[in-house]
Scaffold this active site. Sequence first.
Site, PDB file in Angstrom:
ATOM      1  CE  LYS A  80      -2.369  -1.242   3.630  1.00 23.15           C
ATOM      2  NZ  LYS A  80      -1.497  -2.631   4.082  1.00 23.15           N
ATOM      3  NE  ARG A 106       7.655  -3.016   6.241  1.00 28.23           N
ATOM      4  CZ  ARG A 106       6.939  -2.662   6.946  1.00 28.23           C
ATOM      5  NH1 ARG A 106       6.147  -2.122   5.535  1.00 28.23           N
ATOM      6  NH2 ARG A 106       6.121  -3.015   7.398  1.00 28.23           N
ATOM      7  NE  ARG A 119      -5.389   0.407   8.898  1.00 29.22           N
ATOM      8  CZ  ARG A 119      -3.846  -0.711   9.169  1.00 29.22           C
ATOM      9  NH1 ARG A 119      -3.674  -1.621   8.326  1.00 29.22           N
ATOM     10  NH2 ARG A 119      -3.119   0.387   8.502  1.00 29.22           N
ATOM     11  NE  ARG A 148       1.778  -5.379  10.306  1.00 29.91           N
ATOM     12  CZ  ARG A 148       2.729  -5.242  10.393  1.00 29.91           C
ATOM     13  NH1 ARG A 148       4.029  -5.686  10.700  1.00 29.91           N
ATOM     14  NH2 ARG A 148       2.537  -4.354   8.620  1.00 29.91           N
ATOM     15  NE  ARG A 187       5.615  -1.067  10.057  1.00 28.82           N
ATOM     16  CZ  ARG A 187       4.473  -0.341   9.167  1.00 28.82           C
ATOM     17  NH1 ARG A 187       5.043   0.339   7.751  1.00 28.82           N
ATOM     18  NH2 ARG A 187       3.217  -0.966   9.527  1.00 28.82           N
TER      19      ARG A 187
HETATM   20  P1  AP5 Z   1       5.276  -1.419   1.731  1.00 31.42           P
HETATM   21  O1  AP5 Z   1       4.444  -0.639   0.717  1.00 31.42           O
HETATM   22  O2  AP5 Z   1       5.650  -1.086   2.762  1.00 31.42           O
HETATM   23  O3  AP5 Z   1       3.241  -2.504   2.170  1.00 31.42           O
HETATM   24  P2  AP5 Z   1       2.177  -2.041   3.427  1.00 31.42           P
HETATM   25  O4  AP5 Z   1       1.187  -2.883   2.607  1.00 31.42           O
HETATM   26  O5  AP5 Z   1       2.484  -0.654   3.274  1.00 31.42           O
HETATM   27  O6  AP5 Z   1       2.442  -2.413   4.485  1.00 31.42           O
HETATM   28  P3  AP5 Z   1       2.338  -2.199   5.717  1.00 31.42           P
HETATM   29  O7  AP5 Z   1       3.377  -3.118   7.095  1.00 31.42           O
HETATM   30  O8  AP5 Z   1       2.843  -0.431   6.149  1.00 31.42           O
HETATM   31  O9  AP5 Z   1       0.955  -2.849   6.373  1.00 31.42           O
HETATM   32  P4  AP5 Z   1      -0.080  -2.239   7.729  1.00 31.42           P
HETATM   33  O10 AP5 Z   1      -1.356  -2.283   7.194  1.00 31.42           O
HETATM   34  O11 AP5 Z   1       0.340  -3.296   8.293  1.00 31.42           O
HETATM   35  O12 AP5 Z   1       0.772  -0.632   8.380  1.00 31.42           O
HETATM   36  P5  AP5 Z   1       0.294   0.743   8.723  1.00 31.42           P
HETATM   37  O13 AP5 Z   1       1.587   1.474   8.927  1.00 31.42           O
HETATM   38  O14 AP5 Z   1      -0.545   0.375   7.452  1.00 31.42           O
HETATM   39  O15 AP5 Z   1       5.560  -3.111   1.231  1.00 31.42           O
HETATM   40  C1  AP5 Z   1       6.086  -4.422   2.598  1.00 31.42           C
HETATM   41  C2  AP5 Z   1       7.758  -4.355   1.710  1.00 31.42           C
HETATM   42  O16 AP5 Z   1       7.067  -4.816   0.386  1.00 31.42           O
HETATM   43  C3  AP5 Z   1       8.266  -3.530   2.297  1.00 31.42           C
HETATM   44  O17 AP5 Z   1       9.875  -3.713   1.960  1.00 31.42           O
HETATM   45  C4  AP5 Z   1       8.681  -2.669   0.325  1.00 31.42           C
HETATM   46  O18 AP5 Z   1      10.061  -2.408  -0.619  1.00 31.42           O
HETATM   47  C5  AP5 Z   1       8.002  -4.490  -0.376  1.00 31.42           C
HETATM   48  N1  AP5 Z   1       7.046  -4.886  -1.430  1.00 31.42           N
HETATM   49  C6  AP5 Z   1       6.611  -3.732  -1.453  1.00 31.42           C
HETATM   50  N2  AP5 Z   1       5.524  -4.170  -2.849  1.00 31.42           N
HETATM   51  C7  AP5 Z   1       5.849  -5.449  -3.142  1.00 31.42           C
HETATM   52  C8  AP5 Z   1       5.935  -6.030  -4.903  1.00 31.42           C
HETATM   53  N3  AP5 Z   1       5.480  -5.472  -5.367  1.00 31.42           N
HETATM   54  N4  AP5 Z   1       7.105  -7.367  -4.547  1.00 31.42           N
HETATM   55  C9  AP5 Z   1       8.224  -7.053  -3.699  1.00 31.42           C
HETATM   56  N5  AP5 Z   1       8.130  -6.773  -2.590  1.00 31.42           N
HETATM   57  C10 AP5 Z   1       7.136  -5.826  -2.181  1.00 31.42           C
HETATM   58  O19 AP5 Z   1      -0.070   0.425   9.529  1.00 31.42           O
HETATM   59  C11 AP5 Z   1       0.321   0.049  11.139  1.00 31.42           C
HETATM   60  C12 AP5 Z   1      -0.491  -0.371  12.254  1.00 31.42           C
HETATM   61  O20 AP5 Z   1      -1.085   1.340  12.329  1.00 31.42           O
HETATM   62  C13 AP5 Z   1      -2.248  -1.159  12.397  1.00 31.42           C
HETATM   63  O21 AP5 Z   1      -1.538  -2.095  12.768  1.00 31.42           O
HETATM   64  C14 AP5 Z   1      -2.756  -0.751  13.611  1.00 31.42           C
HETATM   65  O22 AP5 Z   1      -1.917  -0.668  15.236  1.00 31.42           O
HETATM   66  C15 AP5 Z   1      -2.251   1.118  13.040  1.00 31.42           C
HETATM   67  N6  AP5 Z   1      -3.445   1.749  12.435  1.00 31.42           N
HETATM   68  C16 AP5 Z   1      -2.721   2.333  11.154  1.00 31.42           C
HETATM   69  N7  AP5 Z   1      -4.183   2.973  10.163  1.00 31.42           N
HETATM   70  C17 AP5 Z   1      -5.128   2.736  10.872  1.00 31.42           C
HETATM   71  C18 AP5 Z   1      -5.834   2.407  10.733  1.00 31.42           C
HETATM   72  N8  AP5 Z   1      -6.961   3.302  10.013  1.00 31.42           N
HETATM   73  N9  AP5 Z   1      -7.761   2.094  11.948  1.00 31.42           N
HETATM   74  C19 AP5 Z   1      -6.683   1.123  13.341  1.00 31.42           C
HETATM   75  N10 AP5 Z   1      -5.551   1.221  13.421  1.00 31.42           N
HETATM   76  C20 AP5 Z   1      -4.523   1.837  12.341  1.00 31.42           C
HETATM   77 MG    MG Z   2       1.819   0.545   4.414  1.00 31.54          MG
END
Ligand code: AP5
Ligand code: MG
Length: 230
Positions: free
Chosen positions: A13, A127, A88, A171, A160
Amino acid sequence: MFIVLLGPPGAGKGTQARQLAEALGLAHVATGNLLREAVRRREPLGLTAKVYLDRGELVPDGIMGDLIAERLDALDARAGVIFDGYPRTVAQARRLDGELARRGCRVDRVICLDVPAAAIMRRLASRRICPRCGAVYNLLTSPPLQEGLCDACGEQLGHRADDYPEVIRRRLDVYTAEERPLTRYYARRGVLAVIRGDDTPAAVAAAVLAEARRRLALPTAVDQATQATG
Ligand code: AP5
Ligand code: MG
């Protein structure tokens, strides 16, 4: 134009949202990044959120809704946004609809990146992030030029805080529980597109852009070439 990117942890994402925002000239709102920044600055929001982030649980909907409303106020919301990590839950989707409606806008497109769990575990284990500038790397697919150091600012790279197997599994479970009601909510509105997220980052970016353009009815490269020669 308002686009929501959905998908499990590690679906790409953030990777895709950054590129899409740049390609379409939209703001990128990533709730995970906003929460981690609040933790880093030891703001009251960060102190509350850290408990949830460390466990891989969702921060309560009310807190997240207020955070989004605040961001929309801070941005020129009418210019358009890519939402990465919000909503979400169906309650968050309803809140977003209300916030956008109040500003005379709506969600135009929801793009869900579909990636199998095995690929997610591999991606998140490899990552690395820069704690200073936030740049994201992957040891398998996009490693830094110099091992362990950020290309942009030279800082030592790290993990992270939620990229450890037991938190990743939590997650994923949380995502699985919310995914179906949320995608159904948007499918009923006719704005949902599901695309394969387990291709190369460039191939996924092309598919995401094509989906966004389909809805936006912007001219594609082929249309532009046809116009130029026609
Ligand atoms: P990356 O692009 O970083 O993936 P991502 O989908 O952004 O993964 P996240 O871990 O950020 O998602 P998340 O939803 O768990 O975390 P968030 O920060 O939103 O890619 C991942 C890796 O793969 C990287 O190394 C990248 O280089 C690689 N990659 C990318 N594309 C690739 C491809 N095509 N092929 C191979 N490799 C690839 O949320 C974190 C926490 O915050 C949640 O757990 C929750 O506690 C809280 N939170 C956030 N938003 C909310 C909400 N709306 N409501 C409640 N809690 C929330
Ligand atoms: Mg992310």
